[in-house]
Design a protein around this motif. Structure first.
Motif, mmCIF file in Angstrom:
data_model
loop_
_atom_site.group_PDB
_atom_site.id
_atom_site.type_symbol
_atom_site.label_atom_id
_atom_site.label_comp_id
_atom_site.label_asym_id
_atom_site.label_seq_id
_atom_site.Cartn_x
_atom_site.Cartn_y
_atom_site.Cartn_z
ATOM 1 N N LEU A 82 4.562 -3.874 -4.730
ATOM 2 C CA LEU A 82 5.461 -2.575 -4.592
ATOM 3 C C LEU A 82 6.873 -2.742 -4.973
ATOM 4 N N LEU A 83 7.262 -3.997 -4.772
ATOM 5 C CA LEU A 83 8.620 -3.985 -5.467
ATOM 6 C C LEU A 83 8.677 -4.085 -7.034
ATOM 7 N N VAL A 136 1.967 11.001 -4.200
ATOM 8 C CA VAL A 136 1.378 10.537 -5.251
ATOM 9 C C VAL A 136 1.509 8.921 -5.064
ATOM 10 N N SER A 137 0.074 8.246 -4.891
ATOM 11 C CA SER A 137 0.183 6.863 -4.782
ATOM 12 C C SER A 137 0.946 6.085 -5.784
ATOM 13 N N GLU A 138 0.815 6.509 -7.129
ATOM 14 C CA GLU A 138 1.395 5.745 -8.289
ATOM 15 C C GLU A 138 2.918 5.783 -8.172
ATOM 16 N N LYS A 139 3.484 6.527 -7.229
ATOM 17 C CA LYS A 139 4.939 6.727 -7.307
ATOM 18 C C LYS A 139 5.410 6.131 -5.795
ATOM 19 N N CYS A 140 4.494 5.958 -4.888
ATOM 20 C CA CYS A 140 5.066 5.545 -3.695
ATOM 21 C C CYS A 140 5.069 4.052 -3.615
ATOM 22 N N THR A 141 6.218 3.286 -3.141
ATOM 23 C CA THR A 141 6.473 2.494 -2.994
ATOM 24 C C THR A 141 6.496 1.793 -1.468
ATOM 25 N N GLU A 142 6.148 2.644 -0.365
ATOM 26 C CA GLU A 142 6.247 2.383 0.742
ATOM 27 C C GLU A 142 7.807 2.198 0.977
ATOM 28 N N CYS A 143 8.699 2.707 0.360
ATOM 29 C CA CYS A 143 10.239 2.726 0.439
ATOM 30 C C CYS A 143 10.617 1.460 -0.022
ATOM 31 N N VAL A 144 9.738 0.381 -0.465
ATOM 32 C CA VAL A 144 10.263 -1.086 -0.794
ATOM 33 C C VAL A 144 11.272 -0.948 -1.909
ATOM 34 N N GLY A 145 12.301 -1.595 -1.735
ATOM 35 C CA GLY A 145 13.332 -1.424 -2.754
ATOM 36 C C GLY A 145 14.400 -0.633 -2.548
ATOM 37 N N PHE A 146 14.344 0.248 -1.259
ATOM 38 C CA PHE A 146 15.321 1.295 -0.839
ATOM 39 C C PHE A 146 15.497 1.129 0.558
ATOM 40 N N HIS A 147 14.501 0.996 1.354
ATOM 41 C CA HIS A 147 14.638 1.154 2.610
ATOM 42 C C HIS A 147 13.519 0.107 3.393
ATOM 43 N N GLU A 148 14.082 -0.190 4.635
ATOM 44 C CA GLU A 148 13.217 -1.184 5.566
ATOM 45 C C GLU A 148 12.030 -0.449 5.992
ATOM 46 N N GLU A 149 12.250 0.635 6.163
ATOM 47 C CA GLU A 149 10.759 1.332 6.835
ATOM 48 C C GLU A 149 10.507 2.762 5.735
ATOM 49 N N PRO A 150 9.286 3.109 5.579
ATOM 50 C CA PRO A 150 9.020 4.292 4.965
ATOM 51 C C PRO A 150 9.683 5.525 5.685
ATOM 52 N N GLN A 151 10.441 5.951 4.850
ATOM 53 C CA GLN A 151 11.167 7.232 5.430
ATOM 54 C C GLN A 151 10.648 8.377 5.742
ATOM 55 N N MET A 161 0.799 -1.292 -0.010
ATOM 56 C CA MET A 161 0.002 -0.092 0.148
ATOM 57 C C MET A 161 0.904 1.199 -0.181
ATOM 58 N N SER A 162 0.145 2.286 -0.094
ATOM 59 C CA SER A 162 1.177 3.519 -0.310
ATOM 60 C C SER A 162 0.896 4.401 0.934
ATOM 61 N N ILE A 163 1.664 5.270 1.102
ATOM 62 C CA ILE A 163 1.307 6.141 2.345
ATOM 63 C C ILE A 163 0.548 7.416 2.004
ATOM 64 N N THR A 164 -0.022 7.979 2.806
ATOM 65 C CA THR A 164 -0.964 9.394 2.566
ATOM 66 C C THR A 164 -0.566 10.193 3.901
ATOM 67 N N ILE A 165 -0.811 11.552 3.260
ATOM 68 C CA ILE A 165 -0.334 12.469 4.185
ATOM 69 C C ILE A 165 -1.753 13.082 4.812
ATOM 70 N N THR A 166 -1.982 13.205 6.049
ATOM 71 C CA THR A 166 -3.383 13.835 6.612
ATOM 72 C C THR A 166 -3.267 15.280 6.507
ATOM 73 N N ASP A 167 -4.184 15.645 6.955
ATOM 74 C CA ASP A 167 -4.591 17.434 7.143
ATOM 75 C C ASP A 167 -3.704 17.841 8.459
ATOM 76 N N ASP A 168 -3.178 17.123 9.048
ATOM 77 C CA ASP A 168 -2.250 17.691 10.221
ATOM 78 C C ASP A 168 -0.961 18.071 10.013
ATOM 79 N N CYS A 169 -0.653 17.990 8.356
ATOM 80 C CA CYS A 169 0.870 18.487 7.980
ATOM 81 C C CYS A 169 0.843 19.806 8.226
#
Ligand code: SF4
Ligand code: SF4
Length: 107
Positions: free
Chosen positions: A95-96, A57-72, A1-9
């Protein structure tokens, strides 16, 4: 799944440079698939997803899979407003595949 940003930003901008997929944009900015990826031919500009806060952008978010263990973005956000997007659930395998599609395209 991707990550999203809430209105608390609070628009601090800390997350944007941490994203390996250039999936995070400032509110009101247009986005492109080609930004930060190897899909350099796909330069179509898309309208901002949010105007007043940063967005992912969910089409671009990989939850950092392929780069990092955790979503940065989740790790760095001071407001804890980068959260899992229940509307965009994907398996780790998918995601990979997305990561490979974004970054290992033949030019
Ligand atoms: S989870 Fe990773 S790939 Fe997705 S927006 Fe956050 S930093 Fe970018
Ligand atoms: S780090 Fe968090 S508060 Fe700062 S811009 Fe990104 S989502 Fe918004």
């Amino acid at each position: 799944m991707s990550i999203t940003i809430t209105d608390d930003c609070i628009n601090c901008g800390a997350c944007e440079p941490e994203c390996p997929n250039h999936a995070i944009y400032e509110g009101g900015k247009k986005w492109k698939i080609s930004d930060g990826t190897s899909l350099c031919h796909d330069t179509l500009s898309h309208n901002p997803i949010k105007k007043d806060t940063y967005f992912i952008v969910s089409e671009k978010c990989t939850e950092c899979v392929g780069f990092h263990e955790e979503p940065q973005c989740v790790l760095i956000c001071p407001m804890n407003c980068c959260i899992k997007d229940d509307q965009n659930i994907e398996t780790k395998e998918n995601l990979l595949k997305k990561k490979l599609f974004l970054h290992d395209a033949k030019k």
